[in-house]
Design a protein around this motif. Structure first.
Motif, PDB file in Angstrom:
ATOM      1  N   THR A   6       0.828  -1.218   0.000  1.00 23.02           N
ATOM      2  CA  THR A   6       0.000   0.000   0.000  1.00 23.02           C
ATOM      3  C   THR A   6       0.856   1.259   0.000  1.00 23.02           C
ATOM      4  OG1 THR A   6      -0.250  -0.476   2.319  1.00 23.02           O
ATOM      5  CG2 THR A   6      -2.172  -0.839   0.918  1.00 23.02           C
ATOM      6  N   ASN A   7       2.164   1.051   0.059  1.00 18.56           N
ATOM      7  CA  ASN A   7       3.058   2.193  -0.075  1.00 18.56           C
ATOM      8  C   ASN A   7       3.103   2.546  -1.559  1.00 18.56           C
ATOM      9  OD1 ASN A   7       5.033   4.089   0.174  1.00 18.56           O
ATOM     10  ND2 ASN A   7       6.688   2.614   0.496  1.00 18.56           N
ATOM     11  N   TYR A   8       2.591   3.760  -1.900  1.00 22.03           N
ATOM     12  CA  TYR A   8       2.468   4.116  -3.313  1.00 22.03           C
ATOM     13  C   TYR A   8       3.831   4.176  -3.998  1.00 22.03           C
ATOM     14  CZ  TYR A   8      -2.332   5.548  -2.430  1.00 22.03           C
ATOM     15  OH  TYR A   8      -3.642   5.587  -2.101  1.00 22.03           O
ATOM     16  N   GLN A   9       3.832   3.670  -5.239  1.00 26.45           N
ATOM     17  CA  GLN A   9       5.031   3.818  -6.063  1.00 26.45           C
ATOM     18  C   GLN A   9       4.658   4.579  -7.315  1.00 26.45           C
ATOM     19  OE1 GLN A   9       6.012  -0.346  -6.135  1.00 26.45           O
ATOM     20  NE2 GLN A   9       7.824   0.012  -4.869  1.00 26.45           N
ATOM     21  N   CYS A  10       5.658   5.227  -7.880  1.00 24.89           N
ATOM     22  CA  CYS A  10       5.426   6.065  -9.054  1.00 24.89           C
ATOM     23  C   CYS A  10       4.920   5.200 -10.208  1.00 24.89           C
ATOM     24  CB  CYS A  10       6.721   6.774  -9.454  1.00 24.89           C
ATOM     25  SG  CYS A  10       6.558   7.748 -10.959  1.00 24.89           S
ATOM     26  N   PRO A  11       3.768   5.517 -10.777  1.00 22.51           N
ATOM     27  CA  PRO A  11       3.252   4.721 -11.894  1.00 22.51           C
ATOM     28  C   PRO A  11       4.164   4.794 -13.129  1.00 22.51           C
ATOM     29  CG  PRO A  11       1.559   6.149 -10.974  1.00 22.51           C
ATOM     30  CD  PRO A  11       2.873   6.581 -10.383  1.00 22.51           C
ATOM     31  N   SER A  12       5.014   5.823 -13.198  1.00 19.77           N
ATOM     32  CA  SER A  12       5.899   5.962 -14.368  1.00 19.77           C
ATOM     33  C   SER A  12       7.181   5.146 -14.204  1.00 19.77           C
ATOM     34  CB  SER A  12       6.289   7.417 -14.593  1.00 19.77           C
ATOM     35  OG  SER A  12       5.180   8.255 -14.452  1.00 19.77           O
ATOM     36  N   CYS A  13       7.873   5.363 -13.078  1.00 22.85           N
ATOM     37  CA  CYS A  13       9.180   4.736 -12.950  1.00 22.85           C
ATOM     38  C   CYS A  13       9.289   3.767 -11.783  1.00 22.85           C
ATOM     39  CB  CYS A  13      10.277   5.806 -12.830  1.00 22.85           C
ATOM     40  SG  CYS A  13      10.258   6.648 -11.231  1.00 22.85           S
ATOM     41  N   GLY A  14       8.291   3.686 -10.969  1.00 24.83           N
ATOM     42  CA  GLY A  14       8.328   2.729  -9.860  1.00 24.83           C
ATOM     43  C   GLY A  14       9.056   3.249  -8.637  1.00 24.83           C
ATOM     44  N   GLY A  15       9.545   4.482  -8.708  1.00 23.72           N
ATOM     45  CA  GLY A  15      10.227   5.069  -7.547  1.00 23.72           C
ATOM     46  C   GLY A  15       9.223   5.431  -6.449  1.00 23.72           C
ATOM     47  N   PRO A  16       9.728   5.683  -5.215  1.00 28.19           N
ATOM     48  CA  PRO A  16       8.813   6.016  -4.110  1.00 28.19           C
ATOM     49  C   PRO A  16       8.200   7.418  -4.282  1.00 28.19           C
ATOM     50  CG  PRO A  16      11.102   6.138  -3.380  1.00 28.19           C
ATOM     51  CD  PRO A  16      11.141   5.636  -4.802  1.00 28.19           C
ATOM     52  N   LEU A  17       6.921   7.520  -3.922  1.00 29.89           N
ATOM     53  CA  LEU A  17       6.236   8.810  -3.994  1.00 29.89           C
ATOM     54  C   LEU A  17       6.194   9.436  -2.603  1.00 29.89           C
ATOM     55  CD1 LEU A  17       3.126   7.881  -6.192  1.00 29.89           C
ATOM     56  CD2 LEU A  17       5.125   9.183  -6.914  1.00 29.89           C
ATOM     57  N   HIS A  18       6.261  10.757  -2.557  1.00 29.91           N
ATOM     58  CA  HIS A  18       6.034  11.408  -1.268  1.00 29.91           C
ATOM     59  C   HIS A  18       5.156  12.645  -1.459  1.00 29.91           C
ATOM     60  CE1 HIS A  18       9.257  14.248  -2.414  1.00 29.91           C
ATOM     61  NE2 HIS A  18       8.634  15.072  -1.570  1.00 29.91           N
ATOM     62  N   ALA A 240       3.070   7.451   1.534  1.00 31.45           N
ATOM     63  CA  ALA A 240       3.611   8.520   0.708  1.00 31.45           C
ATOM     64  C   ALA A 240       3.507   9.884   1.367  1.00 31.45           C
ATOM     65  CB  ALA A 240       2.880   8.555  -0.633  1.00 31.45           C
ATOM     66  N   TYR A 241       2.603  10.024   2.338  1.00 34.11           N
ATOM     67  CA  TYR A 241       2.448  11.331   2.976  1.00 34.11           C
ATOM     68  C   TYR A 241       3.500  11.578   4.057  1.00 34.11           C
ATOM     69  CZ  TYR A 241      -2.038  11.321   0.620  1.00 34.11           C
ATOM     70  OH  TYR A 241      -3.007  11.279  -0.330  1.00 34.11           O
ATOM     71  N   LEU A 242       4.232  10.530   4.401  1.00 34.33           N
ATOM     72  CA  LEU A 242       5.131  10.606   5.539  1.00 34.33           C
ATOM     73  C   LEU A 242       6.488  11.283   5.283  1.00 34.33           C
ATOM     74  CD1 LEU A 242       4.408   9.822   8.329  1.00 34.33           C
ATOM     75  CD2 LEU A 242       5.283   7.515   7.924  1.00 34.33           C
ATOM     76  N   PRO A 243       7.149  11.014   4.137  1.00 31.07           N
ATOM     77  CA  PRO A 243       8.502  11.538   3.966  1.00 31.07           C
ATOM     78  C   PRO A 243       8.602  13.051   4.188  1.00 31.07           C
ATOM     79  CG  PRO A 243       8.051   9.993   2.239  1.00 31.07           C
ATOM     80  CD  PRO A 243       6.761  10.186   2.985  1.00 31.07           C
ATOM     81  N   GLY A 244       9.644  13.451   4.924  1.00 34.38           N
ATOM     82  CA  GLY A 244       9.851  14.868   5.205  1.00 34.38           C
ATOM     83  C   GLY A 244       9.243  15.303   6.526  1.00 34.38           C
ATOM     84  N   TYR A 245       8.398  14.443   7.086  1.00 37.61           N
ATOM     85  CA  TYR A 245       7.736  14.822   8.343  1.00 37.61           C
ATOM     86  C   TYR A 245       7.959  13.742   9.386  1.00 37.61           C
ATOM     87  CZ  TYR A 245       5.302  17.829   5.030  1.00 37.61           C
ATOM     88  OH  TYR A 245       5.018  18.727   4.048  1.00 37.61           O
ATOM     89  N   LEU A 246       7.825  14.151  10.628  1.00 38.04           N
ATOM     90  CA  LEU A 246       7.839  13.185  11.715  1.00 38.04           C
ATOM     91  C   LEU A 246       6.405  12.815  12.032  1.00 38.04           C
ATOM     92  CD1 LEU A 246      10.349  14.988  14.087  1.00 38.04           C
ATOM     93  CD2 LEU A 246      10.787  12.868  12.828  1.00 38.04           C
ATOM     94  N   ALA A 247       6.225  11.616  12.552  1.00 35.67           N
ATOM     95  CA  ALA A 247       4.889  11.251  13.013  1.00 35.67           C
ATOM     96  C   ALA A 247       5.005  10.806  14.458  1.00 35.67           C
ATOM     97  CB  ALA A 247       4.305  10.135  12.154  1.00 35.67           C
ATOM     98  N   ASP A 248       4.116  11.323  15.262  1.00 37.39           N
ATOM     99  CA  ASP A 248       4.118  10.930  16.657  1.00 37.39           C
ATOM    100  C   ASP A 248       3.312   9.642  16.782  1.00 37.39           C
ATOM    101  OD1 ASP A 248       4.371  10.876  19.349  1.00 37.39           O
ATOM    102  OD2 ASP A 248       3.178  12.685  19.743  1.00 37.39           O
ATOM    103  N   ARG A 249       3.769   8.765  17.678  1.00 36.94           N
ATOM    104  CA  ARG A 249       3.017   7.524  17.903  1.00 36.94           C
ATOM    105  C   ARG A 249       1.958   7.769  18.951  1.00 36.94           C
ATOM    106  NH1 ARG A 249       5.757   2.629  20.281  1.00 36.94           N
ATOM    107  NH2 ARG A 249       3.669   2.692  21.126  1.00 36.94           N
ATOM    108  N   TYR A 250       0.783   7.163  18.776  1.00 40.76           N
ATOM    109  CA  TYR A 250      -0.239   7.370  19.812  1.00 40.76           C
ATOM    110  C   TYR A 250       0.172   6.622  21.070  1.00 40.76           C
ATOM    111  CZ  TYR A 250      -2.502   2.785  20.008  1.00 40.76           C
ATOM    112  OH  TYR A 250      -2.771   1.474  20.237  1.00 40.76           O
ATOM    113  N   ASP A 251      -0.027   7.211  22.209  1.00 36.89           N
ATOM    114  CA  ASP A 251       0.223   6.516  23.465  1.00 36.89           C
ATOM    115  C   ASP A 251      -0.869   6.807  24.499  1.00 36.89           C
ATOM    116  OD1 ASP A 251       0.859   9.113  23.923  1.00 36.89           O
ATOM    117  OD2 ASP A 251       2.840   8.745  24.770  1.00 36.89           O
ATOM    118  N   VAL A 252      -1.988   7.339  24.006  1.00 30.25           N
ATOM    119  CA  VAL A 252      -3.164   7.477  24.879  1.00 30.25           C
ATOM    120  C   VAL A 252      -4.245   6.587  24.283  1.00 30.25           C
ATOM    121  CG1 VAL A 252      -4.902   9.053  25.813  1.00 30.25           C
ATOM    122  CG2 VAL A 252      -2.557   9.847  25.474  1.00 30.25           C
TER     123      VAL A 252
END
Ligand SMILES: [Zn+2]
Lengths: 362, 278
Positions: A6-18, A240-252
């Motif tokens: 489910t991690n999107y890949q580029c439909p043109s070249c297969g590289g990772p999308l962000h 794909a929305y993740l690169p460049g950003y941090l994500a906090d893990r839920y702990d509540v």
């Protein structure tokens, strides 16, 4: 399951999308092609539908897990200073902790945290966030200089904050005593006539996606004040929305946050009920029954620009809604600046009044 | 002969007419009258002689009338005194001042009419006179109230003649002193404001600026998250129970004009009235 990528890949070249916040599109790191959400969903439509249904059909939220493939591309970090747990894409350099500013965060074991159902992508780029923050600071003359230094402001970080979004229906039944008064003159007397009523009210109010942040590191009053987010731009979560950003893990746990969300729903339901009480001079509650029927709980990552500033050995947080640009903070006052402002206003005021009121002589 | 007779007829007719007309133009010479019987005949005589003397000296009629009630010919004490003034043809050529006391109502009115009276008895003068008269009336010292009115009238008329201007706020030393004290008080108020207000304003401004540094807060409502068509308040019943009444007496209010000069109404009268029974 393992080959369902489910991690999107580029439909043109297969590289990772962000996710690219400026263009509001998914961008390929290798060939530079961009794709809208709709285009990507068309390509990946079938696989996606399966994943989303799984998340929405069941009331139990513990179903959507990271796939092994996804987990492989994720890195977990923890902050030895404040204990924040963060994850990010393998290519994103996690330099410092967004909560406490500590510059040495250490890699941690990635373990089976829940995969979010939804995400609202960042809409404001870092440059936009920086200039908005500078604007925000301008209106605060009592802020210590440590906050407004440019090289510090550049440390602002985009963080996906975990939220539980609650659906629920609130049933309510209540009765009130109410009065309506009017006065007339009769002879030499003022006659006040009071009509007494009993008001019966009942019904239900349904809520969708009432948010409560699921990070113990993030102060609740910040995330409450940063609302609202525009849910129309919420999309099923993708790596794909993740690169460049941090994500906090839920702990509540969702059970814990539910109390906050339900309190809000209860208050709004009561005030909707009160809106139907019109034309009385006095209203006194008699009895009230409220019953909350819980619905689905969604797990979503919502975009927040964050900056932690250390001043006098305390960390002060600033947060900006990464979608709407709404800014919130609880920042200290520089007492020297406070005194300076106080003296300036006092002296100027005395000089003006000396001429206006006293005509320039004592 | 015929000529002489007709001349005599004209003369007699003229004299007769004159005799008949004379009382119409003549001024009322009853200066102090009391229909209540509160003032003794001897005192009445004394007061009347005094009033007569003042009127003659200043060429301005000074009158006192004690009546039982004005019910029957007037709605209030002001109308009553104007009625009495006109009906009894008071004033020397309509110029004079009347103190009317209505015993049943416990009210009095100082009523001036004509050029001299309205000039001499300014609002300020009448107010000053009324203060003393009212004091004696309220202590049922009718005779002193009357002689006080007469001597004060004399004083005011004499003042006008000797100073060429009436007794008023601009030449009353007590009033001027009071005004000076008020001005001094207002000046010290202004000084207090000049040095007291800016620090308060500065403090409020600083608190406001300080408050700008914090805009976080826990939300207690969920108004943004109503589901589409999610609000269904379907039971709305207002049941009438009963009606209650409460009676309270209305407060009575009165007002009086004040200021320099004399406030003369359209009928040419000026007044100062009050109640001496509280
Ligand atoms: Zn930290």
């Amino acid at each position: 399951m393992a080959d369902q990528v489910t991690n999107y890949q580029c439909p043109s070249c297969g590289g990772p999308l962000h996710w690219d916040a400026t263009e509001q599109k998914l961008k390929c790191d290798f060939c530079g092609s961009t794709f809208s959400n709709a285009e990507i969903e068309e390509v990946y439509g079938a696989a996606n539908a399966a994943a989303v249904e799984q998340g929405t059909e069941t009331a139990d939220i513990e179903t959507l897990q990271w796939t092994e493939e996804e987990a492989k591309h994720l890195r977990a970090y923890s902050c030895p200073s404040c204990g924040a747990q963060l994850i990010c894409d393998e290519n994103t350099a996690a330099t410092s902790c967004p909560y406490c500013g500590n510059p040495t965060i250490v890699p941690a074991q990635f373990h089976g945290a829940l995969k979010p159902d939804y995400v609202i992508p960042f809409k404001l780029t870092k440059d936009q966030a920086v200039s908005k923050l500078k604007e925000f600071y301008k209106g605060k003359p009592l802020l210590p200089d440590a906050f407004t230094r440019n090289n510090h402001i550049q440390e602002i970080k985009g963080v996906y904050v975990p939220f539980w979004l609650y659906d629920a229906r609130v049933d309510i039944n209540a009765s009130f005593r109410a009065e309506r008064t009017h006065s007339t003159q009769r002879g030499d007397d003022l006659v006040t006539i009071t009509e007494h009523y009993r008001l019966l009210r009942g019904g239900s109010v349904s809520f969708e996606k009432v948010p409560a942040d699921a990070s113990s590191k993030m102060p609740d009053e910040f995330m409450d004040a940063i609302e609202p987010f525009d849910y129309d731009e919420m999309v099923p979560f993708e790596m794909a929305y993740l690169p460049g950003y941090l994500a906090d893990r839920y702990d509540v746990e969702p059970e814990v946050d539910a109390k906050r969300a339900e309190n809000r729903m209860r208050n709004s339901t009561t005030s909707e009920l009160h809106k139907t009480i019109i034309g009385y001079s006095g209203v006194f509650p008699e009895s009230q029954q409220i019953n909350i029927r819980r619905g689905r709980v969604h797990y979503a990552l919502l975009p927040v620009w964050m900056l932690s500033t250390k001043w006098n050995n305390t960390n002060y947080l600033f947060a900006m809604n990464g979608q709407t640009g709404r800014m919130v903070g609880d920042m200290p006052t520089d007492n020297m600046k406070l005194i300076r402002w106080f003296l300036i206003i006092t002296v100027v005021g005395i000089v003006i009044l000396f001429f206006v009121l006293l005509g320039g002589k004592l | 002969m015929k000529k002489l007779r007709s001349l005599l007829t004209v003369l007699i007719l003229t004299l007769g007419l004159g005799m008949f007309l004379l009382p119409v133009f003549a001024d009322n010479d009853v200066h102090v009258d009391d229909e209540t019987g509160l003032i003794s005949d001897y005192q009445l005589e004394q007061l009347d002689a005094y009033a007569q003397r003042i009127s003659d000296v200043h060429n301005c009629g000074v009158y006192i009338r004690f009546i039982d009630t004005y019910r029957g010919f007037a709605n209030n004490v002001v109308d009553a005194s104007e009625y009495v003034f006109n009906n009894e043809d008071l004033g020397i050529s309509d110029d004079g001042i009347l103190l009317l006391v209505a015993m049943n109502e416990g009210e009095y009115d100082l009523c001036a009419h004509g050029n001299t009276a309205n000039t001499a008895f300014t609002d300020h003068a009448k107010t000053k006179m009324a203060r003393r008269i009212e004091y004696f009336l309220s202590s049922s010292d009718w005779y002193t109230a009357c002689s006080e009115f007469l001597s004060q009238s004399d004083t005011m008329l004499t003042y006008l003649e000797s100073h060429g201007e009436p007794f008023d706020t601009n030449n009353d030393p007590a009033y001027q002193q009071n005004k000076k004290e008020q001005e001094a008080a207002s000046r010290s108020m202004k000084i207090g404001a000049t040095f007291g207000l800016p620090p308060i304003a500065a403090l409020l401004t600083c608190l406001g600026l300080k408050a700008r540094n914090k805009n976080t807060g826990i939300k207690t409502e969920a108004h943004n998250y109503f589901a589409r068509n999610g609000i269904n308040i379907n039971r709305v019943q207002d049941l009438f129970i009963n009606r209650t009444e409460m009676h309270t007496p209305l407060p009575r209010s009165s007002s009086s004009g004040r200021g320099g000069g004399t406030t003369v109404n359209s009928g040419g009268f000026s007044h100062h009235s009050g109640s001496f029974r509280h």
